[in-house]
Design an enzyme around this catalytic site. Sequence first.
Site, PDB file in Angstrom:
ATOM      1  N   CYS A   1      -3.415   6.814  -4.953  1.00 38.65           N
ATOM      2  CA  CYS A   1      -3.105   5.391  -4.814  1.00 38.65           C
ATOM      3  C   CYS A   1      -1.652   5.108  -5.237  1.00 38.65           C
ATOM      4  O   CYS A   1      -1.324   5.168  -6.425  1.00 38.65           O
ATOM      5  CB  CYS A   1      -4.079   4.528  -5.632  1.00 38.65           C
ATOM      6  SG  CYS A   1      -3.912   2.771  -5.267  1.00 38.65           S
ATOM      7  N   GLY A   2      -0.838   4.779  -4.257  1.00 41.33           N
ATOM      8  CA  GLY A   2       0.588   4.553  -4.543  1.00 41.33           C
ATOM      9  C   GLY A   2       0.823   3.362  -5.443  1.00 41.33           C
ATOM     10  O   GLY A   2       1.629   3.428  -6.391  1.00 41.33           O
ATOM     11  N   THR A   3       0.123   2.256  -5.167  1.00 37.59           N
ATOM     12  CA  THR A   3       0.322   1.080  -6.023  1.00 37.59           C
ATOM     13  C   THR A   3      -0.359   1.298  -7.379  1.00 37.59           C
ATOM     14  O   THR A   3       0.127   0.812  -8.399  1.00 37.59           O
ATOM     15  CB  THR A   3      -0.185  -0.202  -5.338  1.00 37.59           C
ATOM     16  OG1 THR A   3      -1.536   0.012  -4.890  1.00 37.59           O
ATOM     17  CG2 THR A   3       0.682  -0.569  -4.150  1.00 37.59           C
TER      18      THR A   3
ATOM     19  N   HIS B   1      -8.361  -4.074  -7.962  1.00 37.03           N
ATOM     20  CA  HIS B   1      -8.398  -2.615  -8.054  1.00 37.03           C
ATOM     21  C   HIS B   1      -8.726  -2.235  -9.508  1.00 37.03           C
ATOM     22  O   HIS B   1      -8.172  -2.830 -10.440  1.00 37.03           O
ATOM     23  CB  HIS B   1      -7.046  -1.988  -7.739  1.00 37.03           C
ATOM     24  CG  HIS B   1      -6.603  -2.140  -6.303  1.00 37.03           C
ATOM     25  ND1 HIS B   1      -6.207  -3.342  -5.763  1.00 37.03           N
ATOM     26  CD2 HIS B   1      -6.475  -1.214  -5.319  1.00 37.03           C
ATOM     27  CE1 HIS B   1      -5.853  -3.146  -4.492  1.00 37.03           C
ATOM     28  NE2 HIS B   1      -6.007  -1.872  -4.198  1.00 37.03           N
TER      29      HIS B   1
ATOM     30  N   CYS C   1       0.860  -1.171   0.000  1.00 32.71           N
ATOM     31  CA  CYS C   1       0.000   0.000   0.000  1.00 32.71           C
ATOM     32  C   CYS C   1       0.900   1.225   0.000  1.00 32.71           C
ATOM     33  O   CYS C   1       1.671   1.433   0.947  1.00 32.71           O
ATOM     34  CB  CYS C   1      -0.917  -0.024   1.226  1.00 32.71           C
ATOM     35  SG  CYS C   1      -2.019   1.395   1.239  1.00 32.71           S
ATOM     36  N   GLY C   2       0.792   2.014  -1.068  1.00 27.64           N
ATOM     37  CA  GLY C   2       1.683   3.165  -1.212  1.00 27.64           C
ATOM     38  C   GLY C   2       1.336   4.292  -0.254  1.00 27.64           C
ATOM     39  O   GLY C   2       2.199   4.797   0.467  1.00 27.64           O
ATOM     40  N   HIS C   3       0.045   4.666  -0.214  1.00 23.95           N
ATOM     41  CA  HIS C   3      -0.316   5.760   0.690  1.00 23.95           C
ATOM     42  C   HIS C   3      -0.071   5.319   2.126  1.00 23.95           C
ATOM     43  O   HIS C   3       0.325   6.116   2.985  1.00 23.95           O
ATOM     44  CB  HIS C   3      -1.780   6.197   0.480  1.00 23.95           C
ATOM     45  CG  HIS C   3      -2.752   5.498   1.368  1.00 23.95           C
ATOM     46  ND1 HIS C   3      -3.408   4.341   1.015  1.00 23.95           N
ATOM     47  CD2 HIS C   3      -3.140   5.767   2.642  1.00 23.95           C
ATOM     48  CE1 HIS C   3      -4.166   3.942   2.023  1.00 23.95           C
ATOM     49  NE2 HIS C   3      -4.027   4.793   3.018  1.00 23.95           N
TER      50      HIS C   3
ATOM     51  N   ASP D   1     -10.221   5.181  -3.420  1.00 22.66           N
ATOM     52  CA  ASP D   1      -9.043   5.789  -2.803  1.00 22.66           C
ATOM     53  C   ASP D   1      -9.149   7.309  -2.901  1.00 22.66           C
ATOM     54  O   ASP D   1      -9.327   7.850  -3.997  1.00 22.66           O
ATOM     55  CB  ASP D   1      -7.787   5.281  -3.526  1.00 22.66           C
ATOM     56  CG  ASP D   1      -6.529   5.462  -2.701  1.00 22.66           C
ATOM     57  OD1 ASP D   1      -6.464   6.434  -1.924  1.00 22.66           O
ATOM     58  OD2 ASP D   1      -5.617   4.638  -2.844  1.00 22.66           O
TER      59      ASP D   1
HETATM   60  O1  PYC Z   1      -1.911   3.713  -1.972  1.00 18.43           O
HETATM   61  O2  PYC Z   1      -1.366   1.740  -2.769  1.00 18.43           O
HETATM   62  C1  PYC Z   1      -2.154   2.499  -2.229  1.00 18.43           C
HETATM   63  C2  PYC Z   1      -3.489   1.996  -1.835  1.00 18.43           C
HETATM   64  C3  PYC Z   1      -3.996   0.747  -2.049  1.00 18.43           C
HETATM   65  C4  PYC Z   1      -5.287   0.736  -1.504  1.00 18.43           C
HETATM   66  C5  PYC Z   1      -5.533   1.974  -0.976  1.00 18.43           C
HETATM   67  N1  PYC Z   1      -4.415   2.714  -1.189  1.00 18.43           N
END
Ligand code: PYC
Length: 341
Positions: A246-248, A216, A91-93, A242
Amino acid sequence: MLPMHTIDVIDSHTGGEPTRLIVSGGPELGRGPLRERVARFRADFDHIRRAVTLEPRGSDVLVGGLICEPHDETCSFGVIFFNNVDYLGMCGHGTIGLINSLQHLGRIEPGVHSIDTPVGKVTADLAPSGVVSVKNVKSYRLAAGVEVDVPGLGTFAGDVAYGGNWFYLVRSYPDGLSVPELEVEHHARWTELGMRLRASLASSGITGEGDAEIDHVEFFGAPADPQHDSRNFVLCPGGAFDRSPCGTGTSAKLACLAADGVLGPGESWAQESIIGSVFTGSYQEGPEPGVIFPTVSGMAFVSAQASLIIDPRDPLRHGFAVSSAVSSAGPSIGPSTGAPE
Ligand code: PYC
């Protein structure tokens, strides 16, 4: 009489997307690779995931994280992320939230920190300004222009890509389908489209590598700020979207941009979320063609430090789900059952 169970947490948000990290009182998952510890979490302690993320203490949008000992000895911390329906690869965030939260707790200082996750090692560079740059796991596009027929809507085309989680990145819409602006006031329609698409991906047998579920779905549009490159709407596992870019999801997008030759290594990409918050991204080429190492930058703000109390007398102590998206995957309203204390 069973004692109260207390779980200490620290909450933050990254571009509007919340993260709740378990600092102490979480499940004891033992040692071994984090992927194996996720299996233990799911099998034996899923009631803790539910208690932390679901109502009445949490909400569908909340991402939780368990800070744990790393398995990879080159890492300082391990983390297992989860949400209202299941566990996340990365999870990036949440990783940005982890780093800013650990700094808030006085456990780290600016510099580079390595973190073990169920899908591999990531590094996070905490700048003195508080901005965190996460170098993510290897990311890649598995398939381009994959068509999926959604009953009642028509045929979409999009890319299947991995950025620590599996994504379907929509490229084109069925002929004649009118879609609203990518503005947060239209989130219900985007959520509905994303959920129908995700269901159709599953029923059509379209998956990530190793039959991994594509959980996703990502839509793109023009950014509100012309200095940015793109705006997105990301449907997360379950039915929440999100609030951050979303980082990923940004990592998966970078992999597609790299594969299309639209963005070169080291070039910058500014990804806006549906609420207008921004992550900047860039990538380095990976060891194999088509594989990249994305870096995603942003900053989280700590919003609370609290103790969650699980009272053994409370019939809803392990949380409940009200949304239709969740009720098929998790418990519905009613007393928690089957959960060891
Ligand atoms: O930021 O990767 C992310 C992420 C995944 C699900 C919610 N945020």
